[in-house]
Design a protein around this motif. Structure first.
Motif, PDB file in Angstrom:
ATOM      1  N   THR A   9       0.732  -1.371  -0.041  1.00 25.96           N
ATOM      2  CA  THR A   9      -0.056   0.006  -0.024  1.00 25.96           C
ATOM      3  C   THR A   9       0.884   1.439  -0.127  1.00 25.96           C
ATOM      4  O   THR A   9       0.381   2.477  -0.221  1.00 25.96           O
ATOM      5  CB  THR A   9      -1.020   0.135   1.150  1.00 25.96           C
ATOM      6  N   ASP A  10       2.145   1.225   0.163  1.00 30.46           N
ATOM      7  CA  ASP A  10       2.995   2.287   0.235  1.00 30.46           C
ATOM      8  C   ASP A  10       3.628   2.401  -1.138  1.00 30.46           C
ATOM      9  O   ASP A  10       4.771   1.944  -1.675  1.00 30.46           O
ATOM     10  CB  ASP A  10       4.359   1.719   1.230  1.00 30.46           C
ATOM     11  N   VAL A  11       3.011   3.126  -1.932  1.00 27.46           N
ATOM     12  CA  VAL A  11       3.193   3.248  -3.469  1.00 27.46           C
ATOM     13  C   VAL A  11       4.339   4.281  -3.772  1.00 27.46           C
ATOM     14  O   VAL A  11       4.456   5.326  -3.073  1.00 27.46           O
ATOM     15  CB  VAL A  11       1.925   3.177  -4.341  1.00 27.46           C
ATOM     16  N   VAL A  12       4.972   4.101  -4.941  1.00 23.93           N
ATOM     17  CA  VAL A  12       5.689   5.164  -5.676  1.00 23.93           C
ATOM     18  C   VAL A  12       4.970   5.348  -7.160  1.00 23.93           C
ATOM     19  O   VAL A  12       4.848   4.450  -7.692  1.00 23.93           O
ATOM     20  CB  VAL A  12       7.187   4.823  -5.614  1.00 23.93           C
ATOM     21  N   THR A  13       4.680   6.503  -7.485  1.00 22.27           N
ATOM     22  CA  THR A  13       4.143   6.565  -8.849  1.00 22.27           C
ATOM     23  C   THR A  13       5.241   7.121  -9.798  1.00 22.27           C
ATOM     24  O   THR A  13       6.187   7.746  -9.349  1.00 22.27           O
ATOM     25  CB  THR A  13       2.816   7.664  -8.760  1.00 22.27           C
ATOM     26  N   ALA A  14       4.697   7.163 -11.037  1.00 27.37           N
ATOM     27  CA  ALA A  14       5.901   7.755 -11.944  1.00 27.37           C
ATOM     28  C   ALA A  14       5.931   9.000 -11.928  1.00 27.37           C
ATOM     29  O   ALA A  14       7.068   9.619 -12.241  1.00 27.37           O
ATOM     30  CB  ALA A  14       5.225   7.415 -13.527  1.00 27.37           C
ATOM     31  N   ALA A  15       4.814   9.749 -11.424  1.00 29.46           N
ATOM     32  CA  ALA A  15       5.113  11.236 -11.178  1.00 29.46           C
ATOM     33  C   ALA A  15       5.919  11.631  -9.781  1.00 29.46           C
ATOM     34  O   ALA A  15       6.775  12.703  -9.837  1.00 29.46           O
ATOM     35  CB  ALA A  15       3.743  11.794 -10.757  1.00 29.46           C
ATOM     36  N   ASP A  16       5.955  10.894  -8.976  1.00 30.04           N
ATOM     37  CA  ASP A  16       7.083  10.956  -7.903  1.00 30.04           C
ATOM     38  C   ASP A  16       8.640  10.916  -8.505  1.00 30.04           C
ATOM     39  O   ASP A  16       9.236  11.723  -8.043  1.00 30.04           O
ATOM     40  CB  ASP A  16       7.048   9.712  -6.857  1.00 30.04           C
ATOM     41  N   GLN A  17       8.781   9.731  -9.287  1.00 33.17           N
ATOM     42  CA  GLN A  17      10.048   9.836  -9.829  1.00 33.17           C
ATOM     43  C   GLN A  17      10.414  10.939 -10.659  1.00 33.17           C
ATOM     44  O   GLN A  17      11.576  11.477 -10.637  1.00 33.17           O
ATOM     45  CB  GLN A  17       9.984   8.528 -10.610  1.00 33.17           C
ATOM     46  N   GLU A  18       9.287  11.516 -11.396  1.00 33.72           N
ATOM     47  CA  GLU A  18       9.627  12.320 -12.577  1.00 33.72           C
ATOM     48  C   GLU A  18       9.780  13.725 -11.784  1.00 33.72           C
ATOM     49  O   GLU A  18      10.759  14.648 -12.067  1.00 33.72           O
ATOM     50  CB  GLU A  18       8.567  12.672 -13.361  1.00 33.72           C
ATOM     51  N   SER A  19       8.960  14.004 -10.655  1.00 35.82           N
ATOM     52  CA  SER A  19       9.236  15.230  -9.951  1.00 35.82           C
ATOM     53  C   SER A  19      10.434  15.363  -9.188  1.00 35.82           C
ATOM     54  O   SER A  19      11.190  16.414  -9.179  1.00 35.82           O
ATOM     55  CB  SER A  19       7.814  15.180  -8.945  1.00 35.82           C
ATOM     56  N   GLU A  20      10.974  14.003  -8.804  1.00 34.91           N
ATOM     57  CA  GLU A  20      12.411  14.358  -8.064  1.00 34.91           C
ATOM     58  C   GLU A  20      13.266  14.579  -9.085  1.00 34.91           C
ATOM     59  O   GLU A  20      14.308  15.118  -8.781  1.00 34.91           O
ATOM     60  CB  GLU A  20      12.652  12.734  -7.280  1.00 34.91           C
ATOM     61  N   ARG A  21      13.338  13.782 -10.371  1.00 36.26           N
ATOM     62  CA  ARG A  21      14.553  14.035 -11.501  1.00 36.26           C
ATOM     63  C   ARG A  21      14.461  15.681 -11.735  1.00 36.26           C
ATOM     64  O   ARG A  21      15.393  16.231 -11.802  1.00 36.26           O
ATOM     65  CB  ARG A  21      13.914  13.234 -12.739  1.00 36.26           C
ATOM     66  N   LEU A  22      13.087  16.259 -11.850  1.00 37.84           N
ATOM     67  CA  LEU A  22      12.970  17.783 -12.040  1.00 37.84           C
ATOM     68  C   LEU A  22      13.596  18.625 -10.873  1.00 37.84           C
ATOM     69  O   LEU A  22      14.319  19.542 -11.322  1.00 37.84           O
ATOM     70  CB  LEU A  22      11.589  18.160 -12.336  1.00 37.84           C
ATOM     71  N   ILE A  23      13.389  17.991  -9.650  1.00 39.76           N
ATOM     72  CA  ILE A  23      13.968  18.996  -8.692  1.00 39.76           C
ATOM     73  C   ILE A  23      15.432  18.636  -8.542  1.00 39.76           C
ATOM     74  O   ILE A  23      16.261  19.859  -8.422  1.00 39.76           O
ATOM     75  CB  ILE A  23      13.173  18.464  -7.368  1.00 39.76           C
ATOM     76  N   VAL A  24      15.998  17.504  -8.740  1.00 39.46           N
ATOM     77  CA  VAL A  24      17.327  17.440  -8.486  1.00 39.46           C
ATOM     78  C   VAL A  24      18.293  18.381  -9.635  1.00 39.46           C
ATOM     79  O   VAL A  24      19.308  19.022  -9.331  1.00 39.46           O
ATOM     80  CB  VAL A  24      17.555  15.779  -8.524  1.00 39.46           C
ATOM     81  N   ALA A  25      17.437  18.303 -10.903  1.00 43.47           N
ATOM     82  CA  ALA A  25      18.249  18.809 -11.932  1.00 43.47           C
ATOM     83  C   ALA A  25      18.276  20.203 -11.597  1.00 43.47           C
ATOM     84  O   ALA A  25      19.221  20.931 -12.007  1.00 43.47           O
ATOM     85  CB  ALA A  25      17.514  18.346 -13.390  1.00 43.47           C
ATOM     86  N   ALA A  26      17.211  20.893 -11.360  1.00 39.95           N
ATOM     87  CA  ALA A  26      17.062  22.237 -11.336  1.00 39.95           C
ATOM     88  C   ALA A  26      17.845  22.769  -9.959  1.00 39.95           C
ATOM     89  O   ALA A  26      18.504  23.861 -10.399  1.00 39.95           O
ATOM     90  CB  ALA A  26      15.572  22.683 -10.797  1.00 39.95           C
ATOM     91  N   ILE A  27      18.076  21.823  -9.084  1.00 40.43           N
ATOM     92  CA  ILE A  27      18.667  22.393  -7.670  1.00 40.43           C
ATOM     93  C   ILE A  27      20.600  22.259  -8.287  1.00 40.43           C
ATOM     94  O   ILE A  27      21.151  23.219  -8.195  1.00 40.43           O
ATOM     95  CB  ILE A  27      18.846  21.621  -6.605  1.00 40.43           C
TER      96      ILE A  27
END
Length: 278
Positions: free
Chosen positions: A50-68
């Protein structure tokens, strides 16, 4: 917000770091809202099914990391979805690309992007870091919460403050639950002890957003067992800059894992003792 987030690249000024966090959080928030409209894809699960990871979680993290890293390439990064970068600048960004993923999955409005700039401080929190700047964006409610050390806290640019409620009997208290049977059993016992003594309990499903609602005076107190750094790094700074007090499991244990209580002085000690059955 600064016209040029790149201004944050050359210094550790908390305000500049908060402006950068806010700009990136809003960008990531807009993107996860776009992705939600297209439908949710579950990419993985973590502590339980029930503790899920969505594709949006992963894309959001990639976006944030690249921007920082585009602006501050020497900084470290700790992300919920696996990013671990050791920096050399003394700043580590602690990020939750979507806090409240199950709410996101079901299109409930309590989810947020959380970004905090932290420095090493062994005495501050259980993870040995202390946030000096942070931003939390809830794109579903069009809210941006921002704080930096000593600068107060804001919601959409307006100052916010905690209620200061010290009477538990009329306090609205929020909490959260983990995803394993063992953790939920412990947390259910805490709720059973607290709910007869408080005005009511709210379980909204996002620690980051709960802490912002506390900061904005929509809740009187918040407690939880088992929070991770990305759950609370930005939120506790926003709450504390809005006037909240934070305590851990006991006076010698910093807030975080295994326990955290946030609210007005006086109320937090009573709530801690009650939740822990002391």
């Amino acid at each position: 917000m600064s016209d040029s987030p790149a201004a944050a690249a050359s210094d550790h000024d908390p305000k500049a770091l908060a402006e950068l966090a806010a700009e990136i959080a809003e960008r990531a928030g807009a993107r996860i809202l776009e992705l939600r409209a297209q439908g949710v894809s579950i990419a993985a699960s973590k502590s339980s099914a029930t503790d899920v990871v969505t594709a949006a979680d992963q894309e959001s993290e990639r976006l944030i990391v690249a921007a920082i890293l585009d602006v501050r390439p020497d900084d470290g990064i700790l992300g919920e979805e696996g990013t671990g970068i050791t920096g050399t600048s003394g700043i580590t960004w602690v990020i939750d690309p979507i806090d409240g993923t199950v709410n996101y999955l079901y299109d409930l409005p309590a989810y947020a992007v959380s970004i905090a700039a932290t420095v090493a401080d062994e005495s501050a929190f259980a993870d040995g870091r202390r946030a000096i700047a942070g931003a939390i964006c809830n794109p579903r409610t069009d809210e941006l919460f921002v704080a930096w050390l000593g600068g107060g806290a804001t919601r959409n640019g307006e100052p916010i403050h905690v209620t200061g409620q010290t009477d538990l009997a009329v306090a609205l208290v929020a909490t959260g639950f983990g995803y394993t049977v063992e953790r939920r059993t412990e947390q259910a016992a805490m709720v059973a002890r607290v709910i007869p003594r408080a005005r009511d309990i709210r379980r909204n499903g996002s620690a980051a957003y709960d802490l912002c609602m506390l900061a904005a005076g929509r809740l009187d107190a918040y407690y939880e067992r088992g929070l991770m750094p990305w759950d609370y790094a930005a939120g506790v700074l926003i709450a504390s800059e809005a006037g909240a007090t934070l305590i851990g499991r006991d006076d010698s244990t910093p807030p975080g894992e295994p326990f955290m209580v946030v609210g007005a002085p006086g109320l937090v000690e009573e709530l801690r003792a009650l939740a822990l059955g002391e």
